[in-house]
Structures are given as structure tokens and as C-alpha cells.
Design an enzyme around this catalytic site. Structure first.
Site, PDB file in Angstrom:
ATOM      1  N   SER A 227       0.842  -1.192   0.000  1.00  0.00           N
ATOM      2  CA  SER A 227       0.000   0.000   0.000  1.00  0.00           C
ATOM      3  C   SER A 227       0.884   1.251   0.000  1.00  0.00           C
ATOM      4  O   SER A 227       1.725   1.404  -0.890  1.00  0.00           O
ATOM      5  CB  SER A 227      -0.953  -0.055   1.196  1.00  0.00           C
ATOM      6  OG  SER A 227      -2.000   0.865   1.068  1.00  0.00           O
ATOM      7  N   ASP A 250       0.635  -3.505  -4.338  1.00  0.00           N
ATOM      8  CA  ASP A 250      -0.689  -2.889  -4.448  1.00  0.00           C
ATOM      9  C   ASP A 250      -0.764  -1.473  -3.900  1.00  0.00           C
ATOM     10  O   ASP A 250      -1.807  -1.055  -3.394  1.00  0.00           O
ATOM     11  CB  ASP A 250      -1.733  -3.772  -3.744  1.00  0.00           C
ATOM     12  CG  ASP A 250      -3.132  -3.613  -4.333  1.00  0.00           C
ATOM     13  OD1 ASP A 250      -3.236  -3.455  -5.561  1.00  0.00           O
ATOM     14  OD2 ASP A 250      -4.107  -3.656  -3.566  1.00  0.00           O
ATOM     15  N   HIS A 313      -6.784  -6.185  -1.413  1.00  0.00           N
ATOM     16  CA  HIS A 313      -5.660  -5.359  -0.975  1.00  0.00           C
ATOM     17  C   HIS A 313      -4.935  -5.999   0.207  1.00  0.00           C
ATOM     18  O   HIS A 313      -3.705  -5.995   0.283  1.00  0.00           O
ATOM     19  CB  HIS A 313      -6.179  -3.970  -0.595  1.00  0.00           C
ATOM     20  CG  HIS A 313      -5.119  -2.960  -0.322  1.00  0.00           C
ATOM     21  ND1 HIS A 313      -4.172  -2.582  -1.261  1.00  0.00           N
ATOM     22  CD2 HIS A 313      -4.840  -2.231   0.796  1.00  0.00           C
ATOM     23  CE1 HIS A 313      -3.365  -1.667  -0.741  1.00  0.00           C
ATOM     24  NE2 HIS A 313      -3.743  -1.436   0.508  1.00  0.00           N
TER      25      HIS A 313
END
Length: 387
Positions: A227, A250, A313
Site C-alpha cells: 500500500s 498494491d 488489498h
């Protein structure tokens, strides 16, 4: 009605909490090495902490691969210290609309090598026994502790993995003396602040790298991030050429590195970005901008993009492992599970993350064949390649 409803909710919550074991073990790593975990506090005397006159302090977890013959004893240890478990559970309860299971994080354990044969030093010979060091930056507002199982799994394949907290960004940082710094200062609803916090992560990364190289000055270095930590990977690689390769799990990208990309140094710096669910460079402007910049400025630089269409995610975190090992998929409920982690079992996602990460760093740090990075594999159909 409000009081009655509150009582019913409390009874349900108590029933759910009592349905989980007092402790449960996260999946044991499948690699050939046992893994030692060290919890370390580092102080950067060259920098002041955010809005403070005091030096910046960091907490890191260092996962060292130990040859099985050198590991005398293993021990099951808590994944989270008490205050961190309590706060993160509360955050997850609120974020899930009350579907999270209270006490789940506090009950989780990982099995580590607790006693190493005398004479075996994890950082000896100046090159860490030839074992690469991988730095790991977590998601925004997210503790390093929710990546312990992933870090341990990667470490078991033959890597020292150092997960980092970033104080004031990370939800909670719990120091060895009991000091606590709560975070939440990174607000994704206000993108204008994100380049600043991205740069703070880069500075933290360079500092932790400097500390690691004091005892292993010849170790090969790579980096991973999830992230917001994925953005830190790219920016740290642009900032510091000692980081020879990196993987973005991601994460959207922030900072000037998006427009310059990698490939400007004599030494190659392979870069892998790996999306989940529908996230890819065709719907993420930052990813597309990076790709076009690298194709224009550094057309020969190695870069690839993978996807996990059935993933989510949080597939790149310990949440699937915690949920599966705690046996609470049905308790949390299908709708919440679908949003949080999806249908891929933790054992499966840990396995394919480990093998793709391993092949990438063997290729990028040791010059070996691309292995699974050559193209789609029938053995791992969950992983797709984007043209």
C-alpha cells in the site's frame, strides 16, 4: 430499544470472543530455514521526530533465517504486544462495522527460533552469510506487526527481512520501555500531505538500511512495501542506489519518483509492481505515469506488473492468516470477508507470494534466471501478468 439492542450486541460480541481459542498459531513458514525474530528499537540522532525536539525513534522487527541445524529450540510468541493488539482490534471493529472478532490479534502467535547454536552469528562475515537483507515498509496507518507472518514466510526462503514502523503514520508504535506513539496523521482524504509522509518513510528507510549495513556492509539489499509502503519502495530506490531491487504490493505512488522512474544508474534496479483485485496501471494514474516515464527515459530498465484478480488489498498482509488460523471466516461473515481478504486461503496466498518474491530477488540480486517471472504459470493460476 437502544439499551436492549446494546445488551444483545454485547452478548453476541462476548459469544464471538469466547468462540476463538485463547491462543492460536499462524502458519509455520514453508521454507528450508527456521526463522529468528528480533524486536529492535533504533534511534536516529541525526533527525528530530515530527513536531518534536527529540530524536526520531523507530521500532523494527528483524526476521533472520537460521539453518535448521543451528536452531536449538523454537518458541511460540505473541505476534502483537498488548497495547498494539487492543488498539488494532478496536480499529478493525470500527472499520468492519462490528464484524471483526475482538481479541483475535492478541490471541495470535508465531513460531520462532528462540535459541541459536553458540558461534552462529546472523550478521557475521560482513555479508550476513550471503543472505540478502530485505526492508519492508507497511501500509499507511498500519503497524509492521500485521506483516509478521508474511515477513517470516519470506525469511524462511533465505532472506533477512526487516519490517519497519513509521511513527505518527503507523496507528500505534509500542516501544520497548512502554512508550507509545499513536498515529493517524497520514490522511488519505487529503492527498496534498502524502508526498511529505512518503519522504518521511524514505528517510526512515535509509536510516534503517544504514544501521543494517553497519554489521553486514557487503549484504545485498532489496525492499518490499504494501500500500503506502509500496510508494516508499519506489522513492527509496530512486533516493538510494544501494537498494538493488524492489516490489510494490498494491500501493499507489507519491512523490517525484513517479515522474523519473528507475534506470538512471549504471547498476540495474529491477522493479516489480503487484496489484490485487482490479487494481492495475490501467486504472491507477500513478502506476501508468511511472510506466510511461520509464519507457520514455529508461526503456531498457527491468520492470513487470503482476495481478491477483481473486485477491484483495489485504492479501498482502497477515489478515488472511490471522482469520484462517483463528477459524473465524464464518464468524466474520462472507460479505465482510469478501471485502477484507477475499476467498483465497491464507496458506495458498502465502505460498505464491513467497515463491514469486523469492524468484524475483534471486534474479535481481544474484543474477539468476527469472524463474516464475518469465510468464504465467499453470502451478499458480491466481497470478496474472499484465502486458
Amino acid at each position: 430499544m437502544l439499551v436492549q439492542g446494546t445488551i444483545i450486541c454485547a452478548l453476541v460480541a462476548n459469544a464471538i470472543a469466547s468462540s476463538i481459542p485463547s491462543s492460536f498459531l499462524l502458519p509455520e513458514p514453508s521454507g528450508p530455514f527456521k526463522v529468528q525474530r528480533e524486536i529492535l528499537e533504533l534511534t536516529d540522532w541525526s533527525r528530530k521526530d515530527i513536531n518534536s525536539t527529540l530524536p526520531r525513534r523507530l521500532m523494527v522487527s528483524r526476521f533472520n533465517p537460521i539453518p535448521e541445524k543451528h536452531c536449538i529450540r523454537t518458541e511460540d510468541v505473541p505476534t502483537f504486544p498488548p497495547a498494539s493488539a487492543k488498539l488494532e482490534d478496536a480499529i478493525l471493529q470500527a472499520a468492519s462495522g462490528g464484524h471483526w472478532v475482538d481479541g483475535l490479534l492478541a490471541a495470535s502467535r508465531i513460531r520462532v527460533c528462540a535459541d541459536v547454536k553458540k558461534g552462529y552469528q546472523t550478521d557475521s562475515h560482513g555479508d550476513n552469510h550471503g543472505i540478502p537483507i530485505l526492508l519492508f515498509s507497511p501500509g499507511g496507518n498500519t503497524t509492521r506487526l500485521v506483516y509478521s507472518s508474511i515477513a517470516q514466510t519470506i525469511s524462511s526462503a533465505g532472506y533477512t527481512v526487516i519490517t519497519m514502523d513509521h511513527p505518527h503514520d503507523t496507528d500505534i508504535v509500542e516501544f520497548l520501555n512502554g512508550d507509545i506513539i499513536t498515529g493517524g496523521e497520514v490522511t488519505f482524504s487529503n492527498p496534498s500531505v502524502l508526498p511529505f509522509w512518503n519522504d518521511v518513510r524514505v528517510q526512515d528507510t535509509v536510516f534503517v538500511l544504514n544501521q543494517a549495513l553497519k554489521t553486514s556492509p557487503h549484504a545485498r539489499i532489496g525492499m518490499l512495501g504494501h500500500s503506502f509502503g509500496g510508494s516508499a519502495v519506489l522513492s527509496s530506490m530512486v533516493k538510494d542506489g544501494r537498494i538493488s531491487a524492489g516490489i510494490n504490493f498494491d500501493g499507489g505512488l507519491w512523490g517525484d519518483a513517479v515522474n523519473t522512474g528507475l534506470g538512471g544508474r549504471k547498476k540495474p534496479q529491477p522493479y516489480l509492481q503487484w496489484g490485487a483485485y482490479t487494481h492495475n496501471r490501467h486504472n491507477d494514474t500513478s502506476w501508468e505515469t511511472l510506466w510511461k516515464a520509464m519507457e520514455r527515459l529508461h526503456p531498457h530498465a527491468w520492470k513487470k506488473e503482476l495481478g491477483i484478480p481473486a485477491g484483495r488489498h489485504n492479501t498482502f498482509s497477515d489478515f488472511p492468516a490471522i482469520i484462517d488460523a483463528g477459524g473465524v471466516r464464518e464468524v466474520i461473515g462472507k460479505a465482510s470477508i469478501d471485502v477484507l481478504v477475499g476467498d483465497i486461503p491464507a496458506a495458498r496466498s502465502l505460498e505464491f507470494i513467497k515463491v514469486y518474491v523469492h524468484d524475483f530477488f534471486q534474479f535481481s540480486l544474484f543474477g539468476k534466471d527469472e524463474g516464475l517471472l518469465r510468464g504465467p504459470s499453470s502451478k499458480y493460476p491466481e497470478v496474472v501478468f499484465l502486458d
